[in-house]
Design a protein around this motif. Sequence first.
Motif, PDB file in Angstrom:
ATOM      1  N   TYR A  93       0.827  -1.196   0.000  1.00 13.89           N
ATOM      2  CA  TYR A  93       0.000   0.000   0.000  1.00 13.89           C
ATOM      3  C   TYR A  93       0.866   1.251   0.000  1.00 13.89           C
ATOM      4  O   TYR A  93       0.550   2.233  -0.690  1.00 13.89           O
ATOM      5  CB  TYR A  93      -0.938   0.029   1.212  1.00 13.89           C
ATOM      6  CG  TYR A  93      -1.748   1.298   1.271  1.00 13.89           C
ATOM      7  CD1 TYR A  93      -2.929   1.422   0.545  1.00 13.89           C
ATOM      8  CD2 TYR A  93      -1.321   2.397   2.019  1.00 13.89           C
ATOM      9  CE1 TYR A  93      -3.659   2.599   0.552  1.00 13.89           C
ATOM     10  CE2 TYR A  93      -2.041   3.579   2.025  1.00 13.89           C
ATOM     11  CZ  TYR A  93      -3.206   3.671   1.295  1.00 13.89           C
ATOM     12  OH  TYR A  93      -3.914   4.841   1.300  1.00 13.89           O
ATOM     13  N   TYR A  94       1.956   1.243   0.755  1.00 16.47           N
ATOM     14  CA  TYR A  94       2.860   2.390   0.757  1.00 16.47           C
ATOM     15  C   TYR A  94       3.380   2.672  -0.653  1.00 16.47           C
ATOM     16  O   TYR A  94       3.407   3.827  -1.098  1.00 16.47           O
ATOM     17  CB  TYR A  94       4.035   2.146   1.710  1.00 16.47           C
ATOM     18  CG  TYR A  94       5.120   3.198   1.596  1.00 16.47           C
ATOM     19  CD1 TYR A  94       5.042   4.374   2.325  1.00 16.47           C
ATOM     20  CD2 TYR A  94       6.205   3.028   0.729  1.00 16.47           C
ATOM     21  CE1 TYR A  94       6.014   5.362   2.206  1.00 16.47           C
ATOM     22  CE2 TYR A  94       7.182   4.012   0.602  1.00 16.47           C
ATOM     23  CZ  TYR A  94       7.081   5.168   1.340  1.00 16.47           C
ATOM     24  OH  TYR A  94       8.040   6.140   1.198  1.00 16.47           O
ATOM     25  N   HIS A  97       0.545   4.054  -2.698  1.00 11.77           N
ATOM     26  CA  HIS A  97       0.164   5.405  -2.293  1.00 11.77           C
ATOM     27  C   HIS A  97       1.201   6.430  -2.731  1.00 11.77           C
ATOM     28  O   HIS A  97       0.857   7.526  -3.181  1.00 11.77           O
ATOM     29  CB  HIS A  97      -0.014   5.441  -0.774  1.00 11.77           C
ATOM     30  CG  HIS A  97      -0.842   6.574  -0.286  1.00 11.77           C
ATOM     31  ND1 HIS A  97      -1.033   6.838   1.046  1.00 11.77           N
ATOM     32  CD2 HIS A  97      -1.535   7.545  -0.952  1.00 11.77           C
ATOM     33  CE1 HIS A  97      -1.807   7.891   1.183  1.00 11.77           C
ATOM     34  NE2 HIS A  97      -2.123   8.348  -0.014  1.00 11.77           N
ATOM     35  N   HIS A 101       0.755   9.594  -5.770  1.00 12.10           N
ATOM     36  CA  HIS A 101       1.057  11.015  -5.657  1.00 12.10           C
ATOM     37  C   HIS A 101       2.174  11.455  -6.594  1.00 12.10           C
ATOM     38  O   HIS A 101       2.347  12.654  -6.820  1.00 12.10           O
ATOM     39  CB  HIS A 101       1.462  11.369  -4.223  1.00 12.10           C
ATOM     40  CG  HIS A 101       0.307  11.487  -3.286  1.00 12.10           C
ATOM     41  ND1 HIS A 101      -0.233  12.686  -2.898  1.00 12.10           N
ATOM     42  CD2 HIS A 101      -0.437  10.532  -2.671  1.00 12.10           C
ATOM     43  CE1 HIS A 101      -1.246  12.479  -2.078  1.00 12.10           C
ATOM     44  NE2 HIS A 101      -1.392  11.178  -1.915  1.00 12.10           N
ATOM     45  N   HIS A 110      -6.661   8.919  -7.452  1.00 17.77           N
ATOM     46  CA  HIS A 110      -6.507   9.180  -6.025  1.00 17.77           C
ATOM     47  C   HIS A 110      -6.871  10.604  -5.630  1.00 17.77           C
ATOM     48  O   HIS A 110      -7.230  10.861  -4.467  1.00 17.77           O
ATOM     49  CB  HIS A 110      -5.058   8.883  -5.617  1.00 17.77           C
ATOM     50  CG  HIS A 110      -4.806   8.977  -4.145  1.00 17.77           C
ATOM     51  ND1 HIS A 110      -5.453   8.166  -3.224  1.00 17.77           N
ATOM     52  CD2 HIS A 110      -3.979   9.790  -3.420  1.00 17.77           C
ATOM     53  CE1 HIS A 110      -5.035   8.468  -2.002  1.00 17.77           C
ATOM     54  NE2 HIS A 110      -4.148   9.452  -2.098  1.00 17.77           N
ATOM     55  N   GLN A 164      -7.460   2.895   8.508  1.00 18.91           N
ATOM     56  CA  GLN A 164      -7.219   4.253   8.027  1.00 18.91           C
ATOM     57  C   GLN A 164      -8.397   5.195   8.258  1.00 18.91           C
ATOM     58  O   GLN A 164      -8.239   6.419   8.166  1.00 18.91           O
ATOM     59  CB  GLN A 164      -6.872   4.223   6.535  1.00 18.91           C
ATOM     60  CG  GLN A 164      -5.535   3.588   6.221  1.00 18.91           C
ATOM     61  CD  GLN A 164      -5.176   3.730   4.762  1.00 18.91           C
ATOM     62  OE1 GLN A 164      -5.216   4.818   4.202  1.00 18.91           O
ATOM     63  NE2 GLN A 164      -4.826   2.630   4.132  1.00 18.91           N
ATOM     64  N   HIS A 192      -0.154  14.409   5.682  1.00 14.71           N
ATOM     65  CA  HIS A 192      -0.301  13.880   4.320  1.00 14.71           C
ATOM     66  C   HIS A 192      -1.375  14.633   3.532  1.00 14.71           C
ATOM     67  O   HIS A 192      -1.228  14.839   2.324  1.00 14.71           O
ATOM     68  CB  HIS A 192      -0.657  12.395   4.377  1.00 14.71           C
ATOM     69  CG  HIS A 192      -0.914  11.797   3.040  1.00 14.71           C
ATOM     70  ND1 HIS A 192       0.083  11.593   2.108  1.00 14.71           N
ATOM     71  CD2 HIS A 192      -2.071  11.404   2.432  1.00 14.71           C
ATOM     72  CE1 HIS A 192      -0.433  11.081   1.012  1.00 14.71           C
ATOM     73  NE2 HIS A 192      -1.742  10.964   1.174  1.00 14.71           N
ATOM     74  N   TYR A 204       3.049   8.691   3.456  1.00  9.24           N
ATOM     75  CA  TYR A 204       2.192   7.854   2.614  1.00  9.24           C
ATOM     76  C   TYR A 204       1.654   6.620   3.332  1.00  9.24           C
ATOM     77  O   TYR A 204       0.879   5.855   2.760  1.00  9.24           O
ATOM     78  CB  TYR A 204       2.982   7.359   1.399  1.00  9.24           C
ATOM     79  CG  TYR A 204       3.493   8.444   0.487  1.00  9.24           C
ATOM     80  CD1 TYR A 204       2.630   9.189  -0.297  1.00  9.24           C
ATOM     81  CD2 TYR A 204       4.853   8.710   0.388  1.00  9.24           C
ATOM     82  CE1 TYR A 204       3.099  10.170  -1.156  1.00  9.24           C
ATOM     83  CE2 TYR A 204       5.344   9.679  -0.467  1.00  9.24           C
ATOM     84  CZ  TYR A 204       4.465  10.405  -1.235  1.00  9.24           C
ATOM     85  OH  TYR A 204       4.939  11.367  -2.087  1.00  9.24           O
ATOM     86  N   GLY A 206      -0.096   3.577   5.325  1.00  8.30           N
ATOM     87  CA  GLY A 206      -1.457   3.155   5.579  1.00  8.30           C
ATOM     88  C   GLY A 206      -1.648   2.881   7.057  1.00  8.30           C
ATOM     89  O   GLY A 206      -2.431   3.536   7.738  1.00  8.30           O
TER      90      GLY A 206
END
Length: 358
Positions: A93-94, A97, A101, A110, A164, A192, A204, A206
């Motif tokens: 997930y990191y 994410h 971005h 996103h 989250q 964030h 970033y 989660g």
Amino acid sequence: MPSLPNPVDLAIPAFVLLVLAEMFVARLRDRSRYCPRDTLTSLALGLGSTVAGLLTGGLVVAIALWVYQFRWFDIGWQWYWFVVAFVLDDLAYYVFHRSAHRVRWFWASHVIHHSSQHYNLSTALRQTWTGFISAGFIFRLPLFLIGFPPAMVLFVAGLNLVYQFWIHTEVIGRMPRWFEAVMNTPSHHRVHHATNPRYLDRNYAGVFIIWDKMFGTFEREREDDRPRYGLIRDLGSFNLIWAAFHEWVGIARDLWHAPGWRARLGYAFGPPGWSHDASRATSDSIRARWLEIERCRPSPPPGHPRAYPDGWPGGGEGRHRGVGKADTEQKNEESEAWRKPTSSSSAPDRAGAPSPAG
């Protein structure tokens, strides 16, 4: 293969109760934390995301099962494998994410989550309608290839999403130091969601903030630089369709007018704000200009709030006081200045910024 429940479905009643509780607290303390139209927009976008997930979820599961047949190992269903899967899924997930971005194609899906100028629990429900189009699911495919059963991965991914939810709030300040050191928290996630140059493209995580600390993307929330939420250039509209698709419209417009294939690739897969003629600004260039200004700014005297980035000595509410009118005006001017260089898409604002409360 056992059938596992969807943690998000089970958590929905708790989501609703917590949003209502936060709204009640906001009504007592600070009504500006909730804007009715903004909250309704977040709820509607969350509902649309659920519908989109129902329409495309089967395809994602089919792709996961296809990849799983090429697995390197046969991982069982013992409890400890769930723990390993949870940690590795959070790492995946990191990576997702961070890419969401830094790569405009993923950002196009996103961006909807960052489009609110408020930061409350309803913002957590503001989710994408186009996740399948941007193919964000590819970041979990390595887990299936390793040998984690798709049902297990989807289960722990649901737990990740449930975790989250609670960090999207300003009601909670900071958690205990040991918790802040390892876990993602409201304080870390406020950073964030902030548009302050210091905070752009930071935190970033989660669930585990350790990934940001390991890979150099961690930034601590500071008392002298309170987060401002939304996009670098806010949408200025509560229109659901525009919120869900505006960045895709910007990509299509840029691809149409791009001078060549290299520029087209940059507009689709470069960082948000990239342009072939450097006429726009990315988060990196915004931060670089801000750092240059900071380097030229004289150091604050000991009694000034900026001299205590982590709070006034002794803590307590006093750390929020002592900011004079000149400081407030300067911060407002900086806020407006840093909203101008770029946009979440190539299109100009369609309307003025929404009011803080409605």
